[in-house]
Design a protein around this motif. Structure first.
Motif, short mmCIF file in Angstrom:
data_model
loop_
_atom_site.label_atom_id
_atom_site.label_comp_id
_atom_site.label_asym_id
_atom_site.label_seq_id
_atom_site.Cartn_x
_atom_site.Cartn_y
_atom_site.Cartn_z
N MET A 55 31.97 47.90 21.82
CA MET A 55 33.07 47.00 22.10
C MET A 55 33.63 46.47 20.79
O MET A 55 32.90 46.12 19.88
N SER A 56 34.93 46.37 20.66
CA SER A 56 35.57 46.03 19.40
C SER A 56 35.66 44.54 19.15
O SER A 56 35.99 44.12 18.07
N GLY A 57 35.43 43.70 20.14
CA GLY A 57 35.55 42.26 19.97
C GLY A 57 36.97 41.78 20.18
O GLY A 57 37.24 40.60 20.13
N ARG A 58 37.89 42.70 20.38
CA ARG A 58 39.29 42.35 20.61
C ARG A 58 39.48 42.03 22.08
O ARG A 58 39.08 42.80 22.94
N PRO A 59 40.11 40.88 22.42
CA PRO A 59 40.33 40.53 23.81
C PRO A 59 41.25 41.54 24.49
O PRO A 59 42.16 42.09 23.88
N SER A 60 41.02 41.75 25.75
CA SER A 60 41.83 42.68 26.52
C SER A 60 43.22 42.09 26.77
O SER A 60 43.37 40.88 26.92
N LYS A 61 44.22 42.97 26.83
CA LYS A 61 45.57 42.50 27.14
C LYS A 61 45.67 42.04 28.58
O LYS A 61 46.58 41.30 28.94
N LEU A 62 44.72 42.46 29.41
CA LEU A 62 44.72 42.02 30.80
C LEU A 62 44.39 40.54 30.92
O LEU A 62 44.66 39.91 31.93
N THR A 63 43.82 39.98 29.85
CA THR A 63 43.52 38.55 29.84
C THR A 63 44.80 37.74 30.02
O THR A 63 44.81 36.68 30.63
N LEU A 64 45.90 38.27 29.51
CA LEU A 64 47.18 37.57 29.59
C LEU A 64 47.76 37.57 31.00
O LEU A 64 48.80 36.97 31.25
N LEU A 65 47.09 38.26 31.93
CA LEU A 65 47.54 38.27 33.33
C LEU A 65 46.68 37.39 34.22
O LEU A 65 46.84 37.40 35.44
N ARG A 66 45.78 36.63 33.62
CA ARG A 66 44.98 35.69 34.40
C ARG A 66 45.84 34.50 34.81
O ARG A 66 46.87 34.23 34.19
N PRO A 67 45.41 33.75 35.83
CA PRO A 67 46.27 32.66 36.36
C PRO A 67 46.72 31.64 35.32
O PRO A 67 47.89 31.25 35.31
N LYS A 68 45.84 31.18 34.42
CA LYS A 68 46.27 30.17 33.46
C LYS A 68 47.30 30.74 32.49
O LYS A 68 48.21 30.04 32.06
N TRP A 69 47.17 32.02 32.14
CA TRP A 69 48.14 32.65 31.25
C TRP A 69 49.45 32.90 31.98
O TRP A 69 50.53 32.74 31.41
N LEU A 70 49.36 33.30 33.26
CA LEU A 70 50.59 33.47 34.04
C LEU A 70 51.33 32.15 34.17
O LEU A 70 52.56 32.12 34.12
N VAL A 94 50.32 33.81 22.21
CA VAL A 94 49.90 35.09 22.78
C VAL A 94 49.29 35.98 21.70
O VAL A 94 48.26 36.62 21.92
N SER A 95 49.89 36.02 20.51
CA SER A 95 49.34 36.87 19.46
C SER A 95 48.01 36.33 18.93
O SER A 95 47.13 37.11 18.56
N ASP A 96 47.84 35.01 18.90
CA ASP A 96 46.54 34.45 18.50
C ASP A 96 45.46 34.81 19.50
O ASP A 96 44.31 35.03 19.13
N ARG A 97 45.82 34.88 20.76
CA ARG A 97 44.84 35.26 21.80
C ARG A 97 44.44 36.72 21.63
O ARG A 97 43.30 37.09 21.90
N GLY A 98 45.35 37.55 21.17
CA GLY A 98 45.06 38.97 21.00
C GLY A 98 44.30 39.29 19.74
O GLY A 98 43.82 40.40 19.57
N ARG A 99 44.16 38.32 18.86
CA ARG A 99 43.45 38.53 17.60
C ARG A 99 41.95 38.49 17.85
O ARG A 99 41.47 37.65 18.59
N PRO A 100 41.19 39.39 17.24
CA PRO A 100 39.73 39.36 17.39
C PRO A 100 39.14 38.04 16.89
O PRO A 100 39.68 37.42 15.98
N ALA A 101 38.02 37.64 17.46
CA ALA A 101 37.41 36.36 17.13
C ALA A 101 36.91 36.32 15.69
O ALA A 101 36.86 35.26 15.09
N GLY A 102 36.55 37.43 15.12
CA GLY A 102 36.02 37.46 13.76
C GLY A 102 37.06 37.20 12.70
O GLY A 102 36.73 36.86 11.58
#
Length: 131
Positions: A1-16, A71-79
């Motif tokens: 796993m790369s540690g990068r958040p999935s783009k599907l995270t942006l389709l969760r209710p709080k992001w919607l 949105v771009s900060d959310r897509g950035r890996p945690a490291g």
């Protein structure tokens, strides 16, 4: 796993909800900008109303910019955040007092002498707390 958040995270209710609120706020500000522009025309080109109209559209641009940053900060890996910070020793609450080389050895001002003594005391207390 790369540690990068999935783009599907942006389709969760709080992001919607964030996307929906952003769209609604932008639509409202665009409408207000058009309304203000029409008000400027009705008032025979009042410069203040034109400025307000442009200001509403600038708010739209700022809102879109901030949405993009979130949105771009959310897509950035945690490291990445940890890599950007320098790994130096933790900063002290107080700066240690060191006498400037160009200042005289004996201080003649009593206020400055009292302040220097206080700063030296704080520095010593901070050194003791970190040890």
């Amino acid at each position: 796993m790369s540690g990068r958040p999935s783009k599907l995270t942006l389709l969760r209710p709080k992001w919607l909800l964030l996307h929906l609120v952003t769209l609604a706020v932008c639509a409202a500000m665009i409408w207000l900008g058009h309304w203000q522009w029409r008000a400027a025309i009705r008032h025979h080109g009042d410069l203040r109303n034109y400025a307000y109209a442009l200001q509403w559209w600038a708010f739209v641009g700022f809102t879109v910019l901030m949405w993009f940053r979130i949105v771009s900060d959310r897509g950035r890996p945690a490291g990445d955040a940890a890599a950007e910070r320098p790994s130096a020793a933790p900063a002290s609450r107080y700066r240690g007092y060191t006498q400037a080389p160009s200042s005289p050895a004996e201080e003649t001002d009593p206020e400055r002498r009292r302040l220097n003594a206080y700063l030296a005391q704080l520095s010593a207390a901070d050194r003791e707390a970190t040890e």
